[in-house]
Design a protein around this motif. Structure first.
Motif, mmCIF file in Angstrom:
data_model
loop_
_atom_site.group_PDB
_atom_site.id
_atom_site.type_symbol
_atom_site.label_atom_id
_atom_site.label_comp_id
_atom_site.label_asym_id
_atom_site.label_seq_id
_atom_site.Cartn_x
_atom_site.Cartn_y
_atom_site.Cartn_z
ATOM 1 N N GLY A 33 -30.898 78.106 35.200
ATOM 2 C CA GLY A 33 -30.088 77.368 36.157
ATOM 3 C C GLY A 33 -30.154 75.875 35.910
ATOM 4 N N VAL A 34 -29.403 75.161 36.702
ATOM 5 C CA VAL A 34 -29.340 73.712 36.611
ATOM 6 C C VAL A 34 -30.284 73.117 37.648
ATOM 7 N N PHE A 35 -31.116 72.188 37.212
ATOM 8 C CA PHE A 35 -32.040 71.491 38.098
ATOM 9 C C PHE A 35 -31.691 70.010 38.092
ATOM 10 N N ALA A 36 -31.509 69.438 39.263
ATOM 11 C CA ALA A 36 -31.201 68.011 39.376
ATOM 12 C C ALA A 36 -32.494 67.212 39.219
ATOM 13 N N ALA A 37 -32.490 66.302 38.256
ATOM 14 C CA ALA A 37 -33.649 65.425 38.047
ATOM 15 C C ALA A 37 -33.625 64.326 39.111
ATOM 16 N N LEU A 38 -34.701 64.248 39.860
ATOM 17 C CA LEU A 38 -34.783 63.264 40.936
ATOM 18 C C LEU A 38 -35.374 61.956 40.433
ATOM 19 N N LEU A 39 -34.812 60.869 40.877
ATOM 20 C CA LEU A 39 -35.343 59.547 40.552
ATOM 21 C C LEU A 39 -36.200 59.074 41.713
ATOM 22 N N LEU A 40 -37.375 58.588 41.408
ATOM 23 C CA LEU A 40 -38.262 58.078 42.445
ATOM 24 C C LEU A 40 -38.067 56.572 42.540
ATOM 25 N N SER A 41 -37.287 56.162 43.523
ATOM 26 C CA SER A 41 -36.968 54.748 43.694
ATOM 27 C C SER A 41 -38.213 53.977 44.110
ATOM 28 N N ARG A 42 -38.332 52.765 43.578
ATOM 29 C CA ARG A 42 -39.472 51.899 43.881
ATOM 30 C C ARG A 42 -38.973 50.510 44.258
ATOM 31 N N ASP A 43 -39.779 49.842 45.079
ATOM 32 C CA ASP A 43 -39.426 48.467 45.432
ATOM 33 C C ASP A 43 -40.017 47.509 44.395
ATOM 34 N N ARG A 44 -39.893 46.223 44.640
ATOM 35 C CA ARG A 44 -40.323 45.222 43.651
ATOM 36 C C ARG A 44 -41.808 45.290 43.315
ATOM 37 N N ASP A 45 -42.623 45.713 44.270
ATOM 38 C CA ASP A 45 -44.063 45.793 43.983
ATOM 39 C C ASP A 45 -44.473 47.156 43.432
ATOM 40 N N GLY A 46 -43.492 48.051 43.208
ATOM 41 C CA GLY A 46 -43.769 49.345 42.609
ATOM 42 C C GLY A 46 -44.028 50.470 43.589
ATOM 43 N N SER A 47 -43.964 50.167 44.883
ATOM 44 C CA SER A 47 -44.192 51.206 45.887
ATOM 45 C C SER A 47 -42.975 52.115 46.006
ATOM 46 N N LEU A 48 -43.242 53.383 46.298
ATOM 47 C CA LEU A 48 -42.146 54.330 46.502
ATOM 48 C C LEU A 48 -41.300 53.940 47.696
ATOM 49 N N ILE A 49 -40.014 54.138 47.569
ATOM 50 C CA ILE A 49 -39.101 53.944 48.690
ATOM 51 C C ILE A 49 -38.778 55.338 49.213
ATOM 52 N N GLU A 50 -39.578 55.785 50.166
ATOM 53 C CA GLU A 50 -39.469 57.156 50.663
ATOM 54 C C GLU A 50 -38.097 57.486 51.251
ATOM 55 N N PRO A 51 -37.467 56.581 52.022
ATOM 56 C CA PRO A 51 -36.134 56.911 52.542
ATOM 57 C C PRO A 51 -35.109 57.145 51.429
ATOM 58 N N ALA A 52 -35.279 56.487 50.294
ATOM 59 C CA ALA A 52 -34.347 56.693 49.173
ATOM 60 C C ALA A 52 -34.487 58.105 48.625
#
Length: 121
Positions: free
Chosen positions: A8-27
């Motif tokens: 099957g097809v799996f969507a690759a998720l991008l883990l968005s980060r802010d300027r200091d490298g922290s995850l942007i959980e809402p994204a």
């Protein structure tokens, strides 16, 4: 040898980060909700989109927790667990297995030529 194919097809998720490298959980939540609204039910975390070499165990755990609150029970997750050391790879693998992912994505070491049967072993 047992057939371990995942289809099957799996969507690759991008883990968005802010300027200091922290995850942007809402994204991440927004990305999951968007893909779900388009009918996607298979997802790949921490894969070849460059996340696997950056994500800490705590970040991977948090991403999988977020996904479990958003994704329906019929969704499937593949999870990359590559790291610079065997110890770190195993730690990421334990996190992914506890999150009940469908399968693990493990990059082969870059400096030895391994066959598919070597990787399975």
């Amino acid at each position: 040898m047992e057939d371990l194919s995942i289809r099957g097809v799996f969507a690759a998720l991008l883990l968005s980060r802010d300027r200091d490298g922290s995850l942007i959980e809402p994204a991440l939540a927004n990305q999951l909700e968007f893909l779900l609204s388009r009918g996607i039910r298979n997802f790949a975390f921490n894969g070849a989109t460059s996340e696997y070499c950056q994500a800490t165990p705590a970040e991977l755990s948090r991403c999988l927790q977020i996904s479990k609150t958003i994704l329906p029970s019929d969704a499937s997750i593949l999870c990359g667990i590559g790291a610079a050391s065997l110890r770190d790879t195993l730690k990421l693998g334990e996190i992914a297995i506890r999150a009940d992912v469908l399968g693990l994505l493990v990059p082969a070491p870059h400096f030895f030529p391994y066959s598919q049967s070597d990787l399975v072993a």
